[in-house]
Motif scaffolding. Structure first.
Motif, PDB file in Angstrom:
ATOM      1  N   THR A 228      13.920  12.284  -1.426  1.00  0.00           N
ATOM      2  CA  THR A 228      14.904  11.818  -2.395  1.00  0.00           C
ATOM      3  C   THR A 228      14.823  12.649  -3.673  1.00  0.00           C
ATOM      4  O   THR A 228      13.754  12.859  -4.226  1.00  0.00           O
TER       5      THR A 228
ATOM      6  N   VAL B 220       6.083   1.915   1.779  1.00  0.00           N
ATOM      7  CA  VAL B 220       6.562   1.002   0.747  1.00  0.00           C
ATOM      8  C   VAL B 220       6.793  -0.373   1.352  1.00  0.00           C
ATOM      9  O   VAL B 220       7.305  -0.503   2.465  1.00  0.00           O
TER      10      VAL B 220
ATOM     11  N   SER C 146      14.355   0.229  -0.782  1.00  0.00           N
ATOM     12  CA  SER C 146      13.668   1.510  -0.888  1.00  0.00           C
ATOM     13  C   SER C 146      13.555   2.132   0.493  1.00  0.00           C
ATOM     14  O   SER C 146      13.235   1.435   1.466  1.00  0.00           O
TER      15      SER C 146
ATOM     16  N   GLN D  27      11.503   7.558  -6.076  1.00  0.00           N
ATOM     17  CA  GLN D  27      12.297   6.353  -5.926  1.00  0.00           C
ATOM     18  C   GLN D  27      13.414   6.313  -6.962  1.00  0.00           C
ATOM     19  O   GLN D  27      13.145   6.341  -8.168  1.00  0.00           O
TER      20      GLN D  27
END
Length: 298
Positions: A3, A152, A159, A187
């Motif tokens: 990401t 996570v 997420s 994130q």
């Protein structure tokens, strides 16, 4: 994790949450809600607690916010004056809406040390007097996923493609990250939300651009403006941290202990309601938890 983000948030403040005594014989490390950081809108308190029987948090009231209890070790039994009773164990979460009023007890269940975190999330003025309620999720039902050395657990929000079923009246993201040595977590976070990280285990580097602030266990890191968070584990041990963010409410806060309203007049009204067992506290007058009776503290 691949990401990307345009403006990673940098650490603007960092400090160590030191132990203090709370409740009856319990020890907490308070990071939000202490002298140095009274409030981080919409978050009122973050405690990392450690308690062994017979110590605990016997009968006490709340009004005007939500409590999020996330167990790391051991178990806690919860009772309230509505007859709700249950035990949350390691990995479980309880999201309690105190609303207009609740009186409850939180006590360790079983031998050994029970350890966990409790977050207080403020409610906006139009939600402060809603009916109390609970959302309880067992560890096995918490959404979790792993990619590129990062795992996570999604307590609230979403997420890495995993989404929590928890409904948050104050929009909130609550993520539990474990990062393997020499891996990095990235994130996205809504740019208008306030965000912080709290380190549970290991050591991480928080911030963008390859630099950042290094922090170990029990450190709280307030994160500045940006559209996401980048965290590196440059050590040889796993890193575990919480990333929590929420939409600011932007309203006045009046607080007296377990009561959080918008004005001092509302606090005075709340004290009156509790003392006279009215306006949401009717059942407080004759209720005592089983734990309190067993301890002989009633």
């Amino acid at each position: 994790m691949t990401t990307s983000m345009e403006k990673p948030r940098q650490v603007v403040r960092k400090f160590l949450a030191r132990p203090q005594h709370e409740g009856v014989g319990a020890v907490v490390r308070r990071s939000i809600g202490r002298f140095e950081l009274r409030y981080f809108d919409p978050f009122l308190v973050l405690d990392e607690f450690s308690v062994s029987a017979p110590a605990g948090f016997p009968d006490h009231p709340h009004r005007g916010f939500e409590t999020v209890t996330y167990m790391l070790e051991g178990a806690v039994t919860h009772e309230d004056f509505e007859g709700h009773r249950g035990t949350i164990k390691a990995g479980d979460v309880q999201w309690m809406t105190a609303g207009r009023g609740i009186v409850h007890s939180e006590m360790p269940a079983g031998p050994g040390t029970s350890r966990g975190l409790q977050l207080w999330v403020n409610l906006s003025s139009h939600n402060k007097m809603i009916e109390p309620g609970y959302q309880e999720i067992q560890s096995k039902d918490i959404a979790s996923t792993t990619s590129d050395g990062v795992t996570v657990r999604v307590i609230a929000g979403q997420s890495m493609g995993a989404r929590s079923p928890v409904r948050t009246r104050t929009p909130t993201m609550y993520l539990d990250f474990t990062v393997r040595p020499h891996a990095a977590a990235r994130q996205p976070v809504c740019a208008t939300w306030n965000a912080f990280a709290y380190v549970l285990e290991g050591e991480g580097v928080f911030g963008g651009g390859g630099g950042g602030d290094k922090a170990g266990a029990h450190h709280l890191l307030l994160l500045g403006q940006g559209d996401g968070v980048e965290v590196w584990n440059r050590s040889d041990k796993p890193l575990r941290f919480l990333l929590i963010a929420g939409e600011p409410i932007g309203e006045p806060v009046a607080q007296l202990g377990p009561f959080v309203m918008n004005t001092e007049e509302e606090i005075d009204m709340t004290i009156n309601d509790f003392e006279f067992s009215i306006n949401g506290f009717e059942k407080a007058k004759h209720w005592k938890s089983q734990a309190l009776v067993a301890l002989g503290l009633e």
